[in-house]
Scaffold this active site. Structure first.
Site, PDB file in Angstrom:
ATOM      1  N   ASN A   1     132.340  78.504  80.929  1.00  0.00           N
ATOM      2  CA  ASN A   1     133.439  77.916  81.707  1.00  0.00           C
ATOM      3  C   ASN A   1     134.150  78.910  82.622  1.00  0.00           C
ATOM      4  O   ASN A   1     135.101  78.546  83.297  1.00  0.00           O
ATOM      5  CB  ASN A   1     134.440  77.220  80.786  1.00  0.00           C
ATOM      6  CG  ASN A   1     135.118  78.175  79.830  1.00  0.00           C
ATOM      7  OD1 ASN A   1     134.614  79.258  79.567  1.00  0.00           O
ATOM      8  ND2 ASN A   1     136.246  77.768  79.277  1.00  0.00           N
ATOM      9  N   CYS A   2     133.684  80.147  82.676  1.00  0.00           N
ATOM     10  CA  CYS A   2     134.270  81.166  83.549  1.00  0.00           C
ATOM     11  C   CYS A   2     133.855  80.896  84.991  1.00  0.00           C
ATOM     12  O   CYS A   2     132.676  80.719  85.292  1.00  0.00           O
ATOM     13  CB  CYS A   2     133.799  82.549  83.111  1.00  0.00           C
ATOM     14  SG  CYS A   2     134.234  83.873  84.251  1.00  0.00           S
ATOM     15  N   THR A   3     134.809  80.878  85.907  1.00  0.00           N
ATOM     16  CA  THR A   3     134.545  80.584  87.314  1.00  0.00           C
ATOM     17  C   THR A   3     133.548  81.564  87.923  1.00  0.00           C
ATOM     18  O   THR A   3     132.628  81.158  88.638  1.00  0.00           O
ATOM     19  CB  THR A   3     135.865  80.592  88.113  1.00  0.00           C
ATOM     20  OG1 THR A   3     136.762  79.662  87.522  1.00  0.00           O
ATOM     21  CG2 THR A   3     135.637  80.236  89.563  1.00  0.00           C
TER      22      THR A   3
END
Length: 114
Positions: free
Chosen positions: A9-11
């Site tokens: 979920n890290c951009t």
């Protein structure tokens, strides 16, 4: 072989994964949340990446640490202890290739993989 280390979920991880997929570059994804990380790998990374770069002091995980936990980042041994306990404090993504490694979404580096 390219290994991309991070959390889904890290951009920055998402951007790097999309870039690799759009350019047809195969990679292996290592999810810190599910697979963790080991001390040997962290020691190897610290031979190339300074702990000041590898430990993400801008994220919410860092801000949620106690002063004592943050103080661990002052030495390599302490930073390893911290990263083992709180993998989300590792700056992401960590990209490891046969040609070297880097931290963060870096299209200039990614282009070299073509």
């Amino acid at each position: 072989m390219i290994t991309l280390y991070g959390i889904p979920n890290c951009t920055s991880v998402k951007k790097t994964r999309v870039w690799l997929e759009e350019h047809g570059i195969a990679y292996q994804f290592h999810d810190f949340k599910k697979l963790g990380i080991d001390e040997k790998t962290l020691k190897q990374w610290l031979k190339t990446i300074p702990r000041e770069v590898l430990v993400n002091k801008k994220g919410t995980t860092w801000r949620g640490l106690s002063a004592d936990e943050q103080a661990l980042a002052a030495t390599d041994a302490g930073a390893i202890e911290l990263m083992l306990a709180k993998t989300s404090v590792i700056k992401r993504p960590v990209v490891v290739t046969d040609k070297g490694m880097w931290v963060g979404h870096d299209e200039d580096q990614l282009v070299t993989l073509k």
